[in-house]
Scaffold this motif. Structure first.
Motif, short mmCIF file in Angstrom:
data_model
loop_
_atom_site.label_atom_id
_atom_site.label_comp_id
_atom_site.label_asym_id
_atom_site.label_seq_id
_atom_site.Cartn_x
_atom_site.Cartn_y
_atom_site.Cartn_z
N ILE A 1 -41.27 -1.89 39.85
CA ILE A 1 -42.24 -2.90 39.49
C ILE A 1 -43.62 -2.33 40.12
O ILE A 1 -43.84 -1.73 41.23
CB ILE A 1 -41.98 -4.30 40.64
N ARG A 2 -44.44 -2.15 38.87
CA ARG A 2 -45.89 -1.39 39.40
C ARG A 2 -46.89 -2.45 39.85
O ARG A 2 -47.70 -2.07 40.70
CB ARG A 2 -46.52 -0.80 38.23
N ASP A 3 -46.76 -3.83 39.47
CA ASP A 3 -47.76 -4.79 39.87
C ASP A 3 -46.85 -6.07 40.30
O ASP A 3 -46.72 -6.70 39.65
CB ASP A 3 -48.65 -5.22 38.84
N PRO A 4 -46.43 -5.94 41.80
CA PRO A 4 -45.79 -7.33 42.38
C PRO A 4 -46.22 -8.68 41.93
O PRO A 4 -45.65 -9.49 41.54
CB PRO A 4 -45.75 -6.63 43.72
N LEU B 1 -36.08 -6.48 17.42
CA LEU B 1 -35.56 -7.49 18.16
C LEU B 1 -35.11 -8.80 17.33
O LEU B 1 -34.21 -9.36 17.14
CB LEU B 1 -35.88 -7.77 19.44
N SER B 2 -36.32 -9.05 16.59
CA SER B 2 -36.43 -10.43 15.89
C SER B 2 -35.35 -10.30 14.77
O SER B 2 -34.69 -11.20 14.21
CB SER B 2 -37.63 -10.66 15.34
N ALA B 3 -35.46 -8.91 13.90
CA ALA B 3 -34.52 -8.77 12.84
C ALA B 3 -32.99 -8.89 13.26
O ALA B 3 -32.22 -9.24 12.86
CB ALA B 3 -34.91 -7.41 12.38
N SER B 4 -32.61 -8.28 14.59
CA SER B 4 -31.44 -8.08 14.82
C SER B 4 -31.00 -9.66 15.29
O SER B 4 -29.83 -10.18 14.98
CB SER B 4 -31.32 -7.57 16.24
N PHE B 5 -31.72 -10.42 15.84
CA PHE B 5 -31.45 -11.99 16.23
C PHE B 5 -31.19 -12.62 14.99
O PHE B 5 -30.29 -13.53 14.76
CB PHE B 5 -32.62 -12.55 16.99
N ALA B 6 -32.05 -12.50 13.78
CA ALA B 6 -32.20 -13.08 12.71
C ALA B 6 -30.52 -12.73 11.96
O ALA B 6 -30.12 -13.55 11.20
CB ALA B 6 -33.13 -12.61 11.71
N ASN B 7 -30.08 -11.61 11.94
CA ASN B 7 -28.74 -11.09 11.47
C ASN B 7 -27.61 -11.55 12.20
O ASN B 7 -26.29 -11.65 11.64
CB ASN B 7 -28.89 -9.43 11.68
N GLU B 8 -27.90 -12.20 13.36
CA GLU B 8 -26.61 -12.75 14.09
C GLU B 8 -26.17 -14.38 13.73
O GLU B 8 -25.15 -14.56 14.12
CB GLU B 8 -27.01 -12.78 15.65
N GLY B 9 -27.34 -14.77 13.15
CA GLY B 9 -26.82 -16.36 12.72
C GLY B 9 -27.09 -17.29 13.77
O GLY B 9 -28.15 -17.42 14.52
N ASP B 10 -26.17 -17.93 14.08
CA ASP B 10 -25.97 -19.08 15.20
C ASP B 10 -25.85 -18.56 16.59
O ASP B 10 -24.97 -18.36 17.11
CB ASP B 10 -24.68 -20.10 14.70
N ILE B 11 -26.89 -18.54 17.16
CA ILE B 11 -27.08 -18.05 18.72
C ILE B 11 -27.31 -19.34 19.50
O ILE B 11 -28.10 -19.98 19.54
CB ILE B 11 -28.16 -16.95 18.91
N ASP B 12 -26.44 -19.45 20.45
CA ASP B 12 -26.40 -20.40 21.57
C ASP B 12 -27.15 -20.14 22.85
O ASP B 12 -27.53 -21.04 23.34
CB ASP B 12 -24.88 -20.79 21.71
N LEU B 13 -26.94 -18.88 23.15
CA LEU B 13 -27.58 -18.46 24.46
C LEU B 13 -27.88 -17.26 24.25
O LEU B 13 -27.45 -16.29 23.51
CB LEU B 13 -26.15 -18.59 25.08
N VAL B 14 -29.08 -16.81 24.97
CA VAL B 14 -29.76 -15.61 25.18
C VAL B 14 -29.96 -15.06 26.44
O VAL B 14 -30.44 -16.01 27.38
CB VAL B 14 -31.02 -15.33 24.51
N PHE B 15 -28.93 -13.97 27.06
CA PHE B 15 -29.06 -13.57 28.72
C PHE B 15 -30.06 -12.45 28.51
O PHE B 15 -30.10 -11.54 27.84
CB PHE B 15 -27.62 -13.28 28.79
N PHE B 16 -31.18 -12.74 29.44
CA PHE B 16 -32.17 -11.51 29.38
C PHE B 16 -32.61 -11.37 30.89
O PHE B 16 -32.39 -12.41 31.81
CB PHE B 16 -33.29 -11.76 28.71
N GLY B 17 -33.35 -10.32 31.01
CA GLY B 17 -33.81 -9.95 32.47
C GLY B 17 -33.69 -8.46 33.02
O GLY B 17 -33.59 -7.64 31.96
N SER B 18 -33.87 -8.12 34.16
CA SER B 18 -33.66 -7.24 34.82
C SER B 18 -34.86 -6.15 34.25
O SER B 18 -35.90 -6.35 34.07
CB SER B 18 -32.28 -6.61 34.59
N ILE B 19 -34.45 -4.86 33.76
CA ILE B 19 -35.28 -3.90 33.65
C ILE B 19 -35.80 -4.00 32.03
O ILE B 19 -36.88 -3.53 31.76
CB ILE B 19 -34.78 -2.38 33.72
N SER B 20 -35.29 -5.01 31.43
CA SER B 20 -35.95 -5.09 30.03
C SER B 20 -37.10 -5.88 30.09
O SER B 20 -38.07 -5.88 29.08
CB SER B 20 -34.96 -6.08 29.30
N LEU B 21 -37.65 -6.65 31.37
CA LEU B 21 -38.77 -7.20 31.67
C LEU B 21 -39.62 -6.23 32.14
O LEU B 21 -41.01 -6.78 32.28
CB LEU B 21 -38.36 -8.45 32.46
N LEU B 22 -39.27 -5.11 32.29
CA LEU B 22 -40.40 -4.19 33.00
C LEU B 22 -40.62 -2.66 32.32
O LEU B 22 -41.68 -2.24 32.44
CB LEU B 22 -39.82 -3.63 34.26
#
Length: 169
Positions: free
Chosen positions: A76-79, A23-44
């Motif tokens: 969600i395993r541990d609420p 992920l860090s390498a992918s972000f570094a390849n993108e250059g100027d990032i203004d907003l990162v949208f995250f959530g849902s199952i990626s956090l689980l």
């Protein structure tokens, strides 16, 4: 009840299998990032849940964070730990979007109005609460703006979930 239900088949999917280094390498390849949208199952899902936030912190442009927990209780395993994580991330995120159903899960012992007030107090700056046919509200540290729902005029709305929105008629 007109509420959506889900089954998840996420094993070995790209959305859940990236490491912090990838992920860090992918972000570094993108250059100027203004907003990162995250959530849902990626956090689980492992290993993504342990990689996404540390990787976001490596982005040199320090983009705004947009958290959409999109709570999925079946995963969600541990609420209690999940709630603590979401509350902590809300304090770091520039924008947080939650539904009335998300709030009912995050604050199971209080009513909707109190849950919204509590969540707004946890947020760094902006909270958007969506309530389906009851409209939405935007909270900041200094004001609250309410927006009623409106009819789209294209038939009866059947499914209000993301890109699956559809109408009969």
């Amino acid at each position: 009840d007109g509420k959506a239900s889900y089954t998840f088949d996420y094993e070995q999917t790209a959305a859940c299998s990236m490491t912090e280094a990838e992920l860090s390498a992918s972000f570094a390849n993108e250059g100027d990032i203004d907003l990162v949208f995250f959530g849902s199952i990626s956090l689980l899902m492992e290993p993504m849940c342990n990689a996404i936030v540390p990787a976001m912190r490596t982005i040199s442009t320090k983009p705004a964070w947009f958290l959409d927990p999109n709570v999925r209780p079946a995963l969600i395993r541990d609420p209690d730990s999940y709630r603590k994580m979401i509350f902590s991330l809300a304090g770091e995120s520039d924008i947080v979007r939650v539904s009335d159903e998300d709030l009912a899960y995050l604050f199971p012992k209080v009513g909707q109005d109190e849950a919204e007030t509590k969540m707004a107090a946890l947020c760094k700056s902006n909270l958007i609460v969506t309530r389906g046919e009851k409209g939405c509200s935007w909270y900041t540290r200094s004001f609250r703006a309410d927006c009623p729902a409106f009819k789209a005029g294209i038939g009866d709305l059947v499914d209000t979930v993301g890109c699956g929105d559809k109408c009969d008629g």
